[in-house]
Motif scaffolding. Structure first.
Motif, PDB file in Angstrom:
ATOM      1  N   TRP A 187       0.815  -1.206   0.000  1.00 36.43           N
ATOM      2  CA  TRP A 187       0.000   0.000   0.000  1.00 36.43           C
ATOM      3  C   TRP A 187       0.855   1.264   0.000  1.00 36.43           C
ATOM      4  O   TRP A 187       0.620   2.190  -0.759  1.00 36.43           O
ATOM      5  CB  TRP A 187      -0.896   0.036   1.243  1.00 36.43           C
ATOM      6  N   GLU A 188       1.828   1.302   0.879  1.00 27.50           N
ATOM      7  CA  GLU A 188       2.501   2.560   1.174  1.00 27.50           C
ATOM      8  C   GLU A 188       3.378   3.075   0.038  1.00 27.50           C
ATOM      9  O   GLU A 188       3.636   4.264  -0.047  1.00 27.50           O
ATOM     10  CB  GLU A 188       3.327   2.405   2.454  1.00 27.50           C
ATOM     11  N   ARG A 189       3.866   2.197  -0.805  1.00 29.14           N
ATOM     12  CA  ARG A 189       4.719   2.676  -1.885  1.00 29.14           C
ATOM     13  C   ARG A 189       3.927   3.201  -3.084  1.00 29.14           C
ATOM     14  O   ARG A 189       4.506   3.646  -4.070  1.00 29.14           O
ATOM     15  CB  ARG A 189       5.674   1.570  -2.331  1.00 29.14           C
ATOM     16  N   LYS A 190       2.592   3.128  -2.989  1.00 20.90           N
ATOM     17  CA  LYS A 190       1.746   3.600  -4.078  1.00 20.90           C
ATOM     18  C   LYS A 190       1.218   4.996  -3.801  1.00 20.90           C
ATOM     19  O   LYS A 190       1.046   5.396  -2.645  1.00 20.90           O
ATOM     20  CB  LYS A 190       0.571   2.632  -4.281  1.00 20.90           C
ATOM     21  N   LYS A 191       0.939   5.728  -4.853  1.00 23.37           N
ATOM     22  CA  LYS A 191       0.281   7.025  -4.722  1.00 23.37           C
ATOM     23  C   LYS A 191      -1.175   6.804  -4.336  1.00 23.37           C
ATOM     24  O   LYS A 191      -1.734   5.718  -4.554  1.00 23.37           O
ATOM     25  CB  LYS A 191       0.383   7.793  -6.038  1.00 23.37           C
ATOM     26  N   PRO A 192      -1.829   7.815  -3.743  1.00 20.58           N
ATOM     27  CA  PRO A 192      -3.200   7.628  -3.247  1.00 20.58           C
ATOM     28  C   PRO A 192      -4.169   7.045  -4.273  1.00 20.58           C
ATOM     29  O   PRO A 192      -4.975   6.177  -3.941  1.00 20.58           O
ATOM     30  CB  PRO A 192      -3.603   9.043  -2.823  1.00 20.58           C
ATOM     31  N   GLU A 193      -4.077   7.509  -5.525  1.00 23.62           N
ATOM     32  CA  GLU A 193      -5.011   7.015  -6.540  1.00 23.62           C
ATOM     33  C   GLU A 193      -4.789   5.526  -6.803  1.00 23.62           C
ATOM     34  O   GLU A 193      -5.743   4.747  -6.903  1.00 23.62           O
ATOM     35  CB  GLU A 193      -4.853   7.805  -7.843  1.00 23.62           C
ATOM     36  N   ALA A 194      -3.521   5.145  -6.900  1.00 28.37           N
ATOM     37  CA  ALA A 194      -3.203   3.738  -7.149  1.00 28.37           C
ATOM     38  C   ALA A 194      -3.535   2.885  -5.925  1.00 28.37           C
ATOM     39  O   ALA A 194      -3.955   1.727  -6.046  1.00 28.37           O
ATOM     40  CB  ALA A 194      -1.726   3.588  -7.506  1.00 28.37           C
ATOM     41  N   ARG A 195      -3.363   3.461  -4.736  1.00 27.78           N
ATOM     42  CA  ARG A 195      -3.691   2.736  -3.517  1.00 27.78           C
ATOM     43  C   ARG A 195      -5.177   2.434  -3.451  1.00 27.78           C
ATOM     44  O   ARG A 195      -5.590   1.334  -3.090  1.00 27.78           O
ATOM     45  CB  ARG A 195      -3.252   3.561  -2.300  1.00 27.78           C
ATOM     46  N   PHE A 196      -6.003   3.429  -3.796  1.00 30.99           N
ATOM     47  CA  PHE A 196      -7.450   3.205  -3.772  1.00 30.99           C
ATOM     48  C   PHE A 196      -7.856   2.187  -4.832  1.00 30.99           C
ATOM     49  O   PHE A 196      -8.757   1.364  -4.604  1.00 30.99           O
ATOM     50  CB  PHE A 196      -8.210   4.507  -3.981  1.00 30.99           C
ATOM     51  N   ASP A 197      -7.189   2.222  -5.979  1.00 36.49           N
ATOM     52  CA  ASP A 197      -7.488   1.246  -7.025  1.00 36.49           C
ATOM     53  C   ASP A 197      -7.164  -0.167  -6.542  1.00 36.49           C
ATOM     54  O   ASP A 197      -7.940  -1.105  -6.777  1.00 36.49           O
ATOM     55  CB  ASP A 197      -6.686   1.573  -8.287  1.00 36.49           C
ATOM     56  N   LEU A 198      -6.047  -0.343  -5.841  1.00 33.75           N
ATOM     57  CA  LEU A 198      -5.689  -1.653  -5.305  1.00 33.75           C
ATOM     58  C   LEU A 198      -6.700  -2.095  -4.247  1.00 33.75           C
ATOM     59  O   LEU A 198      -7.111  -3.260  -4.208  1.00 33.75           O
ATOM     60  CB  LEU A 198      -4.285  -1.616  -4.699  1.00 33.75           C
ATOM     61  N   PHE A 199      -7.106  -1.154  -3.405  1.00 32.06           N
ATOM     62  CA  PHE A 199      -8.109  -1.462  -2.390  1.00 32.06           C
ATOM     63  C   PHE A 199      -9.401  -1.936  -3.048  1.00 32.06           C
ATOM     64  O   PHE A 199     -10.008  -2.938  -2.633  1.00 32.06           O
ATOM     65  CB  PHE A 199      -8.352  -0.214  -1.542  1.00 32.06           C
ATOM     66  N   THR A 200      -9.818  -1.242  -4.099  1.00 34.61           N
ATOM     67  CA  THR A 200     -11.049  -1.609  -4.803  1.00 34.61           C
ATOM     68  C   THR A 200     -10.940  -3.001  -5.402  1.00 34.61           C
ATOM     69  O   THR A 200     -11.855  -3.825  -5.288  1.00 34.61           O
ATOM     70  CB  THR A 200     -11.349  -0.582  -5.914  1.00 34.61           C
ATOM     71  N   ARG A 201      -9.796  -3.278  -6.035  1.00 36.20           N
ATOM     72  CA  ARG A 201      -9.611  -4.590  -6.661  1.00 36.20           C
ATOM     73  C   ARG A 201      -9.508  -5.710  -5.625  1.00 36.20           C
ATOM     74  O   ARG A 201      -9.964  -6.838  -5.863  1.00 36.20           O
ATOM     75  CB  ARG A 201      -8.369  -4.578  -7.555  1.00 36.20           C
ATOM     76  N   THR A 202      -8.927  -5.408  -4.468  1.00 33.16           N
ATOM     77  CA  THR A 202      -8.769  -6.417  -3.423  1.00 33.16           C
ATOM     78  C   THR A 202     -10.122  -6.938  -2.948  1.00 33.16           C
ATOM     79  O   THR A 202     -10.300  -8.141  -2.726  1.00 33.16           O
ATOM     80  CB  THR A 202      -7.985  -5.843  -2.227  1.00 33.16           C
ATOM     81  N   PHE A 203     -11.092  -6.032  -2.803  1.00 30.10           N
ATOM     82  CA  PHE A 203     -12.387  -6.421  -2.232  1.00 30.10           C
ATOM     83  C   PHE A 203     -13.483  -6.569  -3.283  1.00 30.10           C
ATOM     84  O   PHE A 203     -14.658  -6.676  -2.937  1.00 30.10           O
ATOM     85  CB  PHE A 203     -12.796  -5.404  -1.165  1.00 30.10           C
TER      86      PHE A 203
END
Length: 316
Positions: A187-203
């Motif tokens: 999570w932490e090495r990503k920019k906020p937009e990419a972090r939210f995209d990963l969060f969305t894909r995870t769930f």
């Protein structure tokens, strides 16, 4: 029968025979390999059904909290910490809990084993200190224990129980050596937009079955926020906003309380790696505030402590 299971049965039989407790909470073998199911032994005869294996992956603290009378609980490190939490949150009294301490070498992930044998039917599993032998009708394969451990056990920081009234075995090395902070680097090495995209894909695959909530020892509200209608916090749909809101709010309810037991991931029928979210909160509490949940009956919860030296970055 392994040495752990034999010792658990001996202790449970004695406690129930002496009427020191009304029930012993543990596990018995499931109906298929690589599964163990929670079990409450109430008589000395039923104590003979108790077992222990690497597949005892649920968190028994929640089951113990729902029982009346005096209970004994088989508890490895994470479960013992949740028992501390349940006592601190006044759901049990220390006097009514006997902890059967089980030093833990790490529990096993049935999904990892199934993937390694390419979906072939497993008929038996034999565990040793470092090796796990998996057999089927036409195969036998040996894996190193570290290859098939649950992810949370690879990074566990407290493998020995923090409470102990009866002890199954000698203490083990306190940590398996993994770095739990590496989980959150995703999570932490990503920019906020990419972090939210990963969060969305995870769930994305969440089916709103609430297995993660129902198995979690931290979830004990009389009415869960997902079931409230005044106010209504979120809808009942599987639409993305409802799914993401559910997981975000549940994670924040666990902030400063999560012991990283991994019960949520084991219970999830679609295999969502929920620790990507809860491990971030656990790591922040430890790194920013020096707090690890429920290590002692005397320690105050993270959200009940304020210090003028609290770091500003925690609130930014």
């Amino acid at each position: 029968m392994n040495a752990y299971a034999r010792r658990i049965r001996e202790i449970a039989h004695r406690l129930l025979s002496e009427k020191s407790v009304d029930a012993v909470v543990g596990y018995r073998a499931g109906t298929v390999p690589m599964r163990a199911r929670p079990f409450v032994a109430r008589t000395p005869a039923e104590a003979g059904e108790l077992t222990w294996s690497g597949f005892c992956v649920g968190n028994l603290a929640k089951l113990a909290a729902g029982l009346c009378g005096r209970v004994a609980v088989c508890a490895q490190g994470c479960v013992s910490r949740n028992l501390v939490g349940i006592i601190r949150e006044n759901r049990l009294t220390r006097e009514n809990v006997t902890v059967i301490a089980v030093p833990c070498l790490g529990m096993l992930d049935a999904r990892k084993i199934e993937a390694k044998v390419n979906g072939r039917t497993v008929t038996g599993v034999r565990e040793e200190a470092e090796d796990v032998t998996v057999t089927g009708a036409d195969f036998e394969e040996v894996f190193r224990r570290g290859e098939v451990k649950r992810d949370n056990c690879l990074t566990c920081r407290h493998r020995n129980p923090v409470l102990a009234d009866e002890t199954v075995a000698d203490p083990v090395t306190e940590t398996g050596g993994g770095d739990s902070d590496k989980i959150i680097e995703l999570w932490e090495r990503k920019k906020p937009e990419a972090r939210f995209d990963l969060f969305t894909r995870t769930f994305r695959d969440c089916i709103r079955c609430y297995a993660c909530r129902d198995v979690c020892p931290l979830c004990h509200c009389t009415t869960c926020f997902v079931d409230r209608s005044r106010p209504q916090w979120l809808g009942k749909t599987q639409d993305e906003p409802d799914v993401l809101t559910y997981h975000l709010l549940r994670a924040f309810h666990c902030a400063g309380r999560c012991t990283d037991c991994g019960a949520c991931e084991s219970a999830c029928p679609v295999g969502i790696p929920m620790r990507r979210l809860t491990s971030k909160l656990e790591s922040d509490a430890r790194r920013l505030f020096g707090h690890e949940a429920f290590l002692s009956l005397d320690a105050k919860p993270a959200l009940a402590v304020y210090s003028p030296d609290d770091p500003d970055e925690a609130f930014s």
